[in-house]
Motif scaffolding. Structure first.
Motif, short mmCIF file in Angstrom:
data_model
loop_
_atom_site.label_atom_id
_atom_site.label_comp_id
_atom_site.label_asym_id
_atom_site.label_seq_id
_atom_site.Cartn_x
_atom_site.Cartn_y
_atom_site.Cartn_z
N LEU A 39 0.84 -1.20 0.00
CA LEU A 39 0.00 0.00 0.00
C LEU A 39 0.87 1.25 0.00
O LEU A 39 2.00 1.22 0.49
N HIS A 193 -4.93 0.50 -4.20
CA HIS A 193 -5.41 1.68 -3.47
C HIS A 193 -6.79 1.40 -2.89
O HIS A 193 -7.33 2.24 -2.18
N ASP A 194 -7.34 0.24 -3.26
CA ASP A 194 -8.70 -0.07 -2.83
C ASP A 194 -8.65 -0.71 -1.44
O ASP A 194 -8.64 -1.94 -1.29
N LEU A 195 -8.62 0.12 -0.43
CA LEU A 195 -8.44 -0.38 0.93
C LEU A 195 -9.66 -1.16 1.42
O LEU A 195 -9.54 -2.06 2.25
N ASP A 196 -10.84 -0.82 0.89
CA ASP A 196 -12.04 -1.56 1.32
C ASP A 196 -11.97 -3.02 0.89
O ASP A 196 -12.36 -3.91 1.63
N ASP A 199 -9.08 -4.77 2.86
CA ASP A 199 -9.44 -5.04 4.25
C ASP A 199 -10.14 -6.41 4.32
O ASP A 199 -11.15 -6.63 3.69
N LEU A 223 -8.39 -1.19 8.24
CA LEU A 223 -7.18 -0.97 7.45
C LEU A 223 -7.02 0.50 7.06
O LEU A 223 -5.93 1.05 7.11
N ARG A 224 -8.14 1.11 6.68
CA ARG A 224 -8.07 2.50 6.21
C ARG A 224 -7.54 3.42 7.32
O ARG A 224 -6.73 4.31 7.09
N ARG A 225 -8.03 3.16 8.56
CA ARG A 225 -7.61 3.98 9.70
C ARG A 225 -6.10 3.82 9.94
O ARG A 225 -5.36 4.79 10.10
N GLN A 226 -5.64 2.53 9.89
CA GLN A 226 -4.20 2.27 10.09
C GLN A 226 -3.37 2.94 9.00
O GLN A 226 -2.33 3.53 9.27
N TYR A 227 -3.87 2.83 7.76
CA TYR A 227 -3.14 3.38 6.61
C TYR A 227 -3.02 4.90 6.74
O TYR A 227 -1.95 5.47 6.57
N ARG A 228 -4.15 5.54 7.08
CA ARG A 228 -4.14 7.00 7.20
C ARG A 228 -3.19 7.45 8.31
O ARG A 228 -2.47 8.43 8.17
#
Lengths: 234, 225
Positions: A39, A193-196, A199, A223-228
């Motif tokens: 990612l 880039h498709d984190l959904d 995840d 995953l999105r929260r961790q990535y951000r």
């Protein structure tokens, strides 16, 4: 017996294009059974990393080994165990789906009679097998390209945005396929880039930014929260 | 394995060309147009300028070859299929050989049209020594295509590939073109100068060995980024 491996190790790998540093001092180990999400924002160096693991790009420094064997030493044997799905789909639009799969199966020393029909069925394109690829939608091409990638039962599967153009059902089918590959001992690396979609699919996430590896950790939900937190907070 | 992969690539290129005849038709049309235009300039009252036929034949082959090389690798650029070929578990020079064979066959097909046309328009006795002419054309085409295939593959990702290909290709292949022109001129003399033509054929054979060997040797490192 043909060459095989159960892990891929990148040790302090860098790649520069002139003065531009695409990948810088990345160390990463991928094991059989892993589905690793690669990612990072655009231009982070994901495609260059995939190119190096695919033996298409030579590292400026550092080493990549496949079960302990350096990629530079036994290129053809290693490539026999690698499948790559890149941004561009590596398909000949003038040829039919069957002709494309037949060609790539033969290129990998497979007997097309035994694998092409299964691959066409896997792509859901049995009815369109004799149509030119140029007449296919993006999603159909993507499914065909995935089957092209997997036709020789590779150990290491490198996928760059594999979910582009796929509808929900096709995303589920591809995700299940990747899980089955990993469960059978495959090493799967998915740059997306498709984190959904990632995840729940990936077991580990490797996050890169500006060519550097920011994090290599087990993936958990959210995953999105961790990535951000990692990318935008870095 | 090596030759199996080369033939596989050749068969694939052939199958694609059979779908549209796009490269064969454009290359042949370009070569024929080229010869027709030159014939207006170099043929006066049914008499061609001395030695013009040999030069024009090889210029047409070289120009048509550049067009064919560009179009053939444009197909591999679309969809980045050249990368897929390089990912094959085969010696990478086998991919080069397959592409080279495809270009050579395409140029041979063009020459089947070109040679009678030059013979007719320039009143040139090209068929008096058919075996020697065949040897000149075959060896000259292989030498030209050997360098061209390597450069076209190298330039496939370059934005300026259309400009760079002739700039790189023509200076390197000048020995091949000169040998082809001089050998063909020797055949067009009255009587044909067979020893001189044979000498140029031998030189073309030498160039081919050098160019093909160097290309096979350098293809893998040049194609790995």
């Amino acid at each position: 017996m043909s060459f095989d491996f159960d892990r891929v190790e990148l040790a302090d790998v860098s790649r520069h294009f002139g003065r531009r540093r695409a990948v810088s001092h990345v160390s990463l180990t991928l094991h059989a059974g892993d589905i690793v999400g690669l990612l990072g924002p655009n231009g982070a160096g994901k495609s260059t990393l995939i190119g190096m693991m695919a033996t298409l790009v030579t590292p400026s420094s550092g080493t990549i080994t496949y079960g302990g064997t350096p990629g530079v030493r036994d290129g053809a044997s290693i490539r026999a165990r690698i499948g790559v799905l890149a941004h561009e789909l590596h398909l000949y639009p003038e040829l039919s789906a069957r002709q494309n799969l037949d060609f790539f199966a033969r290129l990998h020393g497979m007997r097309p009679a035994t694998v092409v029909n299964d691959a066409l069925a896997g792509a859901g394109l049995t009815d369109r097998s004799d149509d030119a690829v140029s007449s296919f939608s993006r999603g159909m091409r993507q499914r065909l390209a995935l089957e092209r990638t997997l036709i020789h039962a590779p150990r290491l599967v490198l996928l760059d945005e594999p979910f582009t153009g796929l509808d929900d059902r096709a995303v589920r089918i591809v995700s299940d396929r990747l899980r089955a590959l990993a469960a059978a001992g495959g090493i799967v690396l998915v740059a997306t880039h498709d984190l959904d979609v990632a995840d729940g699919l990936i077991s580990r996430m490797a996050i890169v930014r500006s060519g550097r590896l920011l994090s290599d950790a087990a993936a958990s939900s959210g995953l999105r929260r961790q990535y951000r937190a990692l990318v935008e907070g870095a | 394995m090596f030759f199996r992969i080369a033939l596989l690539v050749l068969k694939k290129d052939f199958a694609i060309e059979l779908k549209s005849y796009e490269i064969l038709s454009t290359t042949a049309f370009f070569a024929v147009s080229c010869v027709a235009i030159f014939s207006f300039a170099f043929v006066k009252e049914g008499q061609a300028v001395e030695d013009a036929a040999a030069g024009i034949l090889w210029i047409a082959i070289a120009f048509a070859g550049t067009l064919a090389l560009g179009r053939t690798f444009e197909r591999e650029r679309y969809g980045e299929t050249l990368k897929a070929l390089l990912l094959a578990p085969a010696p990478r020079p086998a991919i080069y050989l397959g592409k080279l064979l495809g270009i050579v066959m395409l140029l041979f097909a063009t020459e089947v049209l070109l040679v009678p046309m030059v013979a007719f328009l320039f009143n040139a006795p090209l068929f008096d020594r058919p075996v020697l002419l065949l040897a000149l054309l075959a060896l000259g085409t292989i030498g030209y295509a050997a360098v061209g295939t390597l450069f076209a593959a190298m330039l496939v990702r370059a934005r300026t590939r259309d400009v760079m290909l002739p700039i790189l290709l023509y200076p390197i292949t000048i020995p091949v073109i000169i040998a082809g022109v001089r050998g063909t001129s020797a055949l067009l003399q009255s009587p044909p100068d067979e020893p001189m033509a044979t000498l140029w054929i031998a030189l073309l054979g030498f160039f081919d060995v050098v160019f093909v060997t160097l290309s096979l040797w350098t293809f893998e490192p040049l194609m790995t980024e």
